[in-house]
Design an enzyme around this catalytic site. Structure first.
Site, PDB file in Angstrom:
ATOM      1  N   GLU A 171       0.818  -1.222   0.000  1.00 27.62           N
ATOM      2  CA  GLU A 171       0.000   0.000   0.000  1.00 27.62           C
ATOM      3  C   GLU A 171       0.853   1.274   0.000  1.00 27.62           C
ATOM      4  O   GLU A 171       0.770   2.094   0.938  1.00 27.62           O
ATOM      5  CB  GLU A 171      -0.936   0.012   1.214  1.00 27.62           C
ATOM      6  CG  GLU A 171      -1.913  -1.129   1.247  1.00 27.62           C
ATOM      7  CD  GLU A 171      -2.944  -1.018   2.387  1.00 27.62           C
ATOM      8  OE1 GLU A 171      -2.866  -0.065   3.181  1.00 27.62           O
ATOM      9  OE2 GLU A 171      -3.835  -1.880   2.460  1.00 27.62           O
ATOM     10  N   GLU A 369      -4.966  -8.762   1.172  1.00 30.96           N
ATOM     11  CA  GLU A 369      -5.586  -8.357   2.443  1.00 30.96           C
ATOM     12  C   GLU A 369      -7.067  -8.118   2.215  1.00 30.96           C
ATOM     13  O   GLU A 369      -7.454  -7.510   1.216  1.00 30.96           O
ATOM     14  CB  GLU A 369      -4.989  -7.058   3.012  1.00 30.96           C
ATOM     15  CG  GLU A 369      -3.682  -7.213   3.733  1.00 30.96           C
ATOM     16  CD  GLU A 369      -3.135  -5.904   4.290  1.00 30.96           C
ATOM     17  OE1 GLU A 369      -3.919  -5.077   4.786  1.00 30.96           O
ATOM     18  OE2 GLU A 369      -1.907  -5.728   4.206  1.00 30.96           O
TER      19      GLU A 369
HETATM   20  C1  BGP Z   1      -4.116  -2.110   6.052  1.00 32.60           C
HETATM   21  C2  BGP Z   1      -2.631  -2.301   6.369  1.00 32.60           C
HETATM   22  C3  BGP Z   1      -2.412  -3.263   7.486  1.00 32.60           C
HETATM   23  C4  BGP Z   1      -3.420  -3.185   8.629  1.00 32.60           C
HETATM   24  C5  BGP Z   1      -4.870  -3.016   8.152  1.00 32.60           C
HETATM   25  C6  BGP Z   1      -5.906  -2.798   9.269  1.00 32.60           C
HETATM   26  O1  BGP Z   1      -4.306  -0.946   5.306  1.00 32.60           O
HETATM   27  O2  BGP Z   1      -1.917  -2.799   5.244  1.00 32.60           O
HETATM   28  O3  BGP Z   1      -1.084  -3.084   7.913  1.00 32.60           O
HETATM   29  O4  BGP Z   1      -3.050  -2.207   9.507  1.00 32.60           O
HETATM   30  O5  BGP Z   1      -4.937  -1.975   7.206  1.00 32.60           O
HETATM   31  O6  BGP Z   1      -5.930  -1.500   9.758  1.00 32.60           O
HETATM   32  P1  BGP Z   1      -6.632  -1.012  11.116  1.00 32.60           P
HETATM   33  O7  BGP Z   1      -6.020  -1.716  12.254  1.00 32.60           O
HETATM   34  O8  BGP Z   1      -6.378   0.450  11.167  1.00 32.60           O
HETATM   35  O9  BGP Z   1      -8.097  -1.322  11.072  1.00 32.60           O
END
Ligand code: BGP
Length: 466
Positions: A171, A369
């Site tokens: 990202e 993801e």
């Molecule tokens: C994504 C990232 C991850 C993780 C996820 C959840 O954008 O790649 O590293 O952090 O988001 O995010 P959050 O914990 O803010 O809900």
């Protein structure tokens, strides 16, 4: 199976697993030789900006517990796993001396994952910059692309025998937006010109890593992981449509086009020129980007991007921000994950798949993801186990859309959930739980959730019925 159930069977060899990152899972241990990164530094000066004042040294202790955790990967049915190397662990100062403790650690982890028959995808950069390089201007300073290239090459030379596939960045738009446009990540600047330079340098670094990877091993595949979503306009009104088009240029096409097609979209180049934001480029650099495209893509998808025409009009001399181009649109009646506040829109994954099929040469890709964050998840614990039926439903709903796209020719080869064990997440620390496995923060005990057992069945059957 009853007659009226639909079976969603995935193509032979489809991969099932999860993603994590080094900075969010490893933690630090006395004597591990890790150098300070931008997160460690920021936490040391402004701990109050981190949820519960929990900082990056207290992540899910994978450094210590990786053997146990890799057993859990097996128990939850993983056939693929993605993590990242921490640049600041391998090269504590960002360049120069290699930390031998880190080499031993990563080789032990990677070897064990391979022993278990799990495919290993390794990312080189998940928002974590060695602080020594941040002090020299970080991603704003073009010299960093060569430091990153040297780091990437070191990784390829040290670990290529154990890694199935490489990833350059996770990202990359996030550090641009959060670090240079929104005051959410260190260095907390709001400077559009710096943001554009950071984005360009990151792309150049990614392309250089693709080149280095193929030089070290011409057979090896390497990707970039992007958080893709089409930008959905509020209405068909030309101003909303224009806003969505610009949002898409900034948020997705800025890395997707150069990474997959080898060049920036003309409209994006013109737009940043119009606002005097163009970075310094050379023909040689643009040729590096053109000639070193990724072999496949990783796609992160959580929620759609809904936008409308901007309400702010930019005036010469004012600080320029994305809100001058598009405004977020809060769609009434949207389906929402009440435990995280994010919209749930399963069809987004189908739209992404079709966009890649039709506009990006149907390049091979994986979901790297997708997942459901839940605040206060202990409330769902019954008989020692988190009963996360909502997560199972979330995954199934997205898989149904993914399955539909694959049947229509999308070239998706796997699905990786975020994440296998509840982990530390930047400013949110442990607020939102995403894991197939629960992590007890007090005892560090790991307990498989209902979704973890279900995920194993999903992987074993290569699909599900509903
Ligand atoms: C994504 C990232 C991850 C993780 C996820 C959840 O954008 O790649 O590293 O952090 O988001 O995010 P959050 O914990 O803010 O809900």
């Amino acid at each position: 199976m009853t007659e009226d159930k639909v079976v969603y069977h995935f193509p032979e060899g489809f991969l099932w697993g999860t993603s994590t990152s080094g900075p969010q899972s490893e933690g630090t241990e006395l004597g591990d030789g890790k150098g300070q990164n931008n997160w460690d530094y920021w936490y040391s000066i402004e701990p109050e900006r981190f949820h519960g004042e929990i900082g990056p040294e207290r992540t899910s202790t994978f450094y210590k517990n990786f053997k146990k955790d890799i057993e859990l990967l097996v128990e939850t049915g993983h056939t693929v796993f993605r993590t990242s190397i921490q640049w600041s662990r391998l090269l504590p100062k960002g360049i120069g001396e290699v930390n031998q403790e880190a080499v031993t650690f990563y080789r032990s982890v990677f070897s064990l994952i391979k022993e278990k028959g799990i495919q290993l995808f390794v990312n080189l950069y998940h928002f974590d910059l060695p602080y020594a390089l941040q002090e020299q201007g970080g991603w704003e300073n073009k010299d960093i692309v060569w430091a990153y290239e040297a780091y990437a090459r070191t990784c390829f030379e040290l670990f290529d025998d154990l890694v199935d596939r490489w990833i350059t960045f996770n990202e990359p738009i996030v550090p641009v937006e959060c670090g240079y446009l929104g005051d959410y990540h260190y260095p907390c600047k709001v400077d559009a010109k710096a943001a554009v330079a950071v984005a360009y340098h990151t792309q150049l670094a990614s392309s250089l890593a693709v080149k280095a990877c193929h030089e070290v091993n011409p057979e090896k595949k390497i990707a970039i992981v992007l958080n893709l979503t089409p930008a959905y306009p509020r209405s068909e009104h030309p101003d909303d449509v224009k806003a969505a088009k610009i949002a898409e240029l900034f948020q997705t096409k800025s890395f997707l086009d150069p990474s997959v097609l080898g060049e920036y979209p003309r409209d994006l180049v013109d737009l940043i020129e119009e606002y005097g934001l163009s970075p310094e480029t050379s023909e040689e650099e643009l040729a590096i980007i053109r000639e070193n495209r990724v072999d496949f893509l990783g796609v992160n998808y959580y929620q759609p991007l809904r936008v409308q025409a901007p309400t702010k009009v930019w005036k010469e001399g004012e600080v320029l921000t994305p809100e001058h181009f598009f405004a977020p649109y809060d769609m009434p009646g949207k389906k929402i994950n009440p435990h995280r506040g994010w919209e749930i829109y399963e069809k987004g994954i189908y739209d992404i798949a079709i966009n890649i099929r039709d506009q990006y040469n149907n390049i091979e890709w994986l979901v790297t993801e997708n997942g459901m964050g839940v605040e206060g998840e202990v409330a769902f614990r019954q008989d020692e186990v988190i009963q996360d039926d909502y997560r199972i439903e979330f995954i199934e709903d997205h898989l149904i859309e993914l399955h539909r796209a694959i049947e229509e020719g999308a070239n998706c080869k796997g699905y990786m959930l975020w994440t296998f064990i509840d982990c530390w997440s930047w400013l949110n620390a442990y607020k939102n739980r995403y894991g197939l496995v629960e992590l007890d923060l007090e005892t560090q005990e790991r307990r498989i959730k209902k979704s973890g057992r279900w995920f194993k069945a999903l992987s074993d059957a290569n699909g599900f019925s509903r």
